[in-house]
Design a protein around this motif. Structure first.
Motif, PDB file in Angstrom:
ATOM      1  N   LEU A  63     -18.054  95.700  36.076  1.00  0.00           N
ATOM      2  CA  LEU A  63     -16.716  95.235  36.465  1.00  0.00           C
ATOM      3  C   LEU A  63     -16.408  95.655  37.895  1.00  0.00           C
ATOM      4  O   LEU A  63     -15.906  94.872  38.705  1.00  0.00           O
ATOM      5  N   GLY A  93     -18.299  93.573  40.350  1.00  0.00           N
ATOM      6  CA  GLY A  93     -17.685  92.259  40.528  1.00  0.00           C
ATOM      7  C   GLY A  93     -16.485  92.329  41.446  1.00  0.00           C
ATOM      8  O   GLY A  93     -16.318  91.497  42.340  1.00  0.00           O
ATOM      9  N   MET A  94     -15.662  93.355  41.260  1.00  0.00           N
ATOM     10  CA  MET A  94     -14.463  93.452  42.093  1.00  0.00           C
ATOM     11  C   MET A  94     -14.818  93.755  43.538  1.00  0.00           C
ATOM     12  O   MET A  94     -14.134  93.304  44.458  1.00  0.00           O
ATOM     13  N   THR A 123     -15.776  90.362  45.184  1.00  0.00           N
ATOM     14  CA  THR A 123     -14.635  89.493  45.538  1.00  0.00           C
ATOM     15  C   THR A 123     -13.839  90.092  46.690  1.00  0.00           C
ATOM     16  O   THR A 123     -13.347  89.360  47.549  1.00  0.00           O
ATOM     17  N   LEU A 124     -13.711  91.424  46.718  1.00  0.00           N
ATOM     18  CA  LEU A 124     -12.965  92.042  47.825  1.00  0.00           C
ATOM     19  C   LEU A 124     -13.695  91.799  49.143  1.00  0.00           C
ATOM     20  O   LEU A 124     -13.074  91.519  50.175  1.00  0.00           O
ATOM     21  N   GLN A 157     -15.582  89.253  49.903  1.00  0.00           N
ATOM     22  CA  GLN A 157     -15.326  87.870  50.314  1.00  0.00           C
ATOM     23  C   GLN A 157     -13.910  87.724  50.840  1.00  0.00           C
ATOM     24  O   GLN A 157     -13.667  87.022  51.817  1.00  0.00           O
ATOM     25  N   PHE A 158     -12.968  88.409  50.185  1.00  0.00           N
ATOM     26  CA  PHE A 158     -11.570  88.352  50.612  1.00  0.00           C
ATOM     27  C   PHE A 158     -11.425  88.864  52.041  1.00  0.00           C
ATOM     28  O   PHE A 158     -10.774  88.237  52.869  1.00  0.00           O
ATOM     29  N   LYS A 218     -13.678  89.108  54.367  1.00  0.00           N
ATOM     30  CA  LYS A 218     -14.410  88.335  55.376  1.00  0.00           C
ATOM     31  C   LYS A 218     -13.500  87.322  56.055  1.00  0.00           C
ATOM     32  O   LYS A 218     -13.721  86.947  57.197  1.00  0.00           O
ATOM     33  N   ASN A 219     -12.458  86.849  55.333  1.00  0.00           N
ATOM     34  CA  ASN A 219     -11.547  85.870  55.917  1.00  0.00           C
ATOM     35  C   ASN A 219     -10.823  86.424  57.127  1.00  0.00           C
ATOM     36  O   ASN A 219     -10.387  85.670  57.976  1.00  0.00           O
ATOM     37  N   LYS A 254     -13.624  86.627  60.361  1.00  0.00           N
ATOM     38  CA  LYS A 254     -13.868  85.385  61.075  1.00  0.00           C
ATOM     39  C   LYS A 254     -13.160  84.245  60.353  1.00  0.00           C
ATOM     40  O   LYS A 254     -12.669  84.421  59.257  1.00  0.00           O
ATOM     41  N   ASP A 255     -13.147  83.111  60.992  1.00  0.00           N
ATOM     42  CA  ASP A 255     -12.430  81.977  60.429  1.00  0.00           C
ATOM     43  C   ASP A 255     -13.040  81.558  59.119  1.00  0.00           C
ATOM     44  O   ASP A 255     -14.241  81.603  58.932  1.00  0.00           O
ATOM     45  N   HIS A 256     -12.162  81.138  58.204  1.00  0.00           N
ATOM     46  CA  HIS A 256     -12.708  80.464  57.044  1.00  0.00           C
ATOM     47  C   HIS A 256     -12.996  79.034  57.455  1.00  0.00           C
ATOM     48  O   HIS A 256     -13.016  78.717  58.634  1.00  0.00           O
TER      49      HIS A 256
END
Lengths: 185, 350
Positions: free
Chosen positions: A15, A18-19, A22-23, A25-26, A28-29, A32-34
């Motif tokens: 768990l 997994g978190m 996602t964090l 990926q969160f 990374k926005n 740099k630009d999404h």
């Protein structure tokens, strides 16, 4: 007992993993630009992108087409119609009609390759949509060049004396960010 | 003007003014939270999936929630034929009212406690459990098979998760020695190691207690990965299938209100409420500075926990229904019982 404890601990670890992903990926926005907000901006189109063919232009904003009909003959799908005449005072012939039936074109590029004066190139148009077939089954390349040159201020749109009368085709709008079309190397 | 203020400041009137201010404040807080947590949720979901999220209405889509609210308000409240009209209409009210009542008992800051009830914690849980009944009534009265399946799941899920949650609460109450929320926060003042989450000498398993509480809170508020109430991939929209327009919107507002209540409770019970954890350093500052800093601290902790709720939703898939009950009865309840036993042993025997 031991097995179920192992299961609980292993589950908890997965768990957390997994978190973390996602964090990651969160966050990374913010670094740099999404993705590009598409209708407002587009990525640069690669040089080798093949849209439907259009006329190239010389410095004066004129087409270099000599209406030799090589493209018409080389087209495997019979989707090009060229007619030309020698205008008074001009050294060479020039096209009076150049129509492309893009509904049949397979983008093979034979016309671009065969052209002796490099008068044809691939456009970078990919936002093609219309409510009537006529818009793409009869693309008038001469008119297209005129409107493009008028937009760049190179040439005023000539009075429609040679252009055939058409039921005013709806030209597809182009997205703003498409880089300026330049002749292919 | 000053005469008016002086008049209203006198005693019988001041209580009414205070009541009106807190009622307005709580209503505004609930509404704004519901609207903007939807925005936060959509933005977080988008960022986790590497999309920009809402961008069109206002800068970064900031006006989107208002547009959504206007749309929901302008839609007709449909009452399908064959439903139980009274219950169907009353269920959204029943779900929203206790959620808003919970806000009254919460201590937001040292000077911002709408109702300082001695049994505040108990009152909170009394209000919070009504939410399940309202959900069940709404689902039952809407005469829809998906809604009824969802209601059956929600009820058994909530019964399963109420038990470990209350066991954890009892543990914390043992540690604090009070059911008054402001008093529980007051006990955690000073340095941050006074917060309950660091009180390892009273309860060495307090981190497990917090995790249990947090998981139960997710399940009680029907949030992913326990969103059986609205398992959209199996049950259309679960209990809300037949609801349209603002009656649907009210269910949504209640969901977010419950999340805020749950996270506030976690802040109060484990993270010291409005204490910033650096108490002695602020000792010389004027009282109003302390109150403002405390309020900011409370909201910072609260929204960090809410962000985690959203983060969890966009990380984990929905659990299977049996897995959900197994987690509660086989893991959380034993853990909560052991923690309770250990804490009472450490506090009362040694």
């Amino acid at each position: 007992m031991k097995k179920s404890f192992k299961e609980i601990v292993g589950g908890a670890v997965s768990l957390v993993t997994g978190m973390r992903i996602t964090l990651d990926q969160f966050l990374k926005n913010f670094r740099k630009d999404h993705n590009v907000p598409y209708p407002h901006a587009t990525l640069p189109i690669p040089d080798r992108y093949r849209g439907h063919i259009i006329f190239t232009n010389d410095e004066a904003g004129q087409s270099t087409c000599i209406a030799c009909k090589s493209c018409e003959k080389s087209c495997p799908s019979d989707c090009i119609v060229v007619e030309g005449e020698k205008k008074e005072g001009a050294k060479k012939k020039s096209a009076t009609i150049f129509e492309l039936d893009f509904t049949k074109c397979s983008l093979c590029g034979s016309c671009v390759e065969v052209c002796p004066t490099d008068a044809l190139m691939f456009s970078k148009r990919y936002n093609l949509a219309s409510t009537s077939k006529a818009v793409y089954s009869k693309i008038d390349l001469i008119k297209d060049l005129e409107t493009r040159m008028a937009k760049q201020g190179l040439r005023q749109p000539a009075p429609a004396q040679t252009a055939p009368i058409q039921p005013a085709p709806v030209q597809p709008t182009e997205p703003q960010q498409i880089p300026q079309e330049t002749p292919q190397q | 003007m000053s005469a008016v203020i002086e008049f209203l400041g006198q005693e019988p009137y001041w209580s009414f003014v205070r009541l009106a201010l807190f009622l307005g404040g709580v209503a505004a807080f609930v509404g704004l939270n519901a609207a903007y947590l939807v925005w936060v949720e959509r933005k977080t979901a988008a960022y986790v999936q590497r999309r920009p999220g809402p961008m069109e209405v206002g800068p970064q889509g900031l006006i989107q929630p208002i547009a959504d609210a206007v749309k929901l308000l302008s839609k007709q409240v449909l009452v399908p034929p064959g439903v139980d009209g009274v219950l169907f209409r009353i269920a959204p009210v029943l779900i929203m009212t206790p959620a808003m009542m919970c806000f009254v008992a919460l201590p937001y800051g040292s000077a911002l406690v709408p109702a300082d009830i001695d049994l505040g914690l108990l009152a909170l849980f009394a209000f919070a459990s009504i939410n399940v009944m309202a959900l069940m009534l709404g689902a039952w009265s809407s005469r829809n098979k998906f809604a009824i399946i969802s209601a059956a799941r929600v009820v058994s899920q909530n019964i399963a998760y109420e038990i470990p949650m209350l066991l954890t609460i009892v543990t914390i109450v043992l540690m604090s020695g009070s059911l008054n929320l402001s008093e529980i926060v007051g006990k955690q003042s000073g340095w941050f190691w006074n917060w309950n989450i660091f009180q390892l000498h009273h309860n060495p398993l307090v981190w497990l207690s917090f995790l249990t509480f947090y998981i139960c809170m997710l399940a009680e508020t029907n949030r992913a990965p326990f969103d059986m109430a609205e398992s959209e991939s199996e049950l259309v929209a679960g209990a809300f299938t037949e609801y349209a327009g603002m009656s649907f919107g009210v269910f949504f507002m209640a969901e977010y209100a419950n999340i805020v209540v749950g996270c506030s409770l976690a802040t109060v019970l484990f993270f010291g409420g409005w204490n910033i954890g650096l108490g002695p350093l602020l000792g010389s500052a004027p009282a109003w500075v302390g109150a403002l800093v405390g309020l900011a601290a409370f909201f910072a902790k609260l929204y960090a926990l809410i962000f985690t709720v959203i983060w969890i939703r966009w990380t984990f898939p929905r659990t299977q229904f049996y897995g959900l009950l197994n987690l509660s009865w086989k893991i959380l309840i034993p853990v909560a019982l052991v923690t309770l036993w250990l804490t009472s042993f450490l506090l009362k025997v040694i």
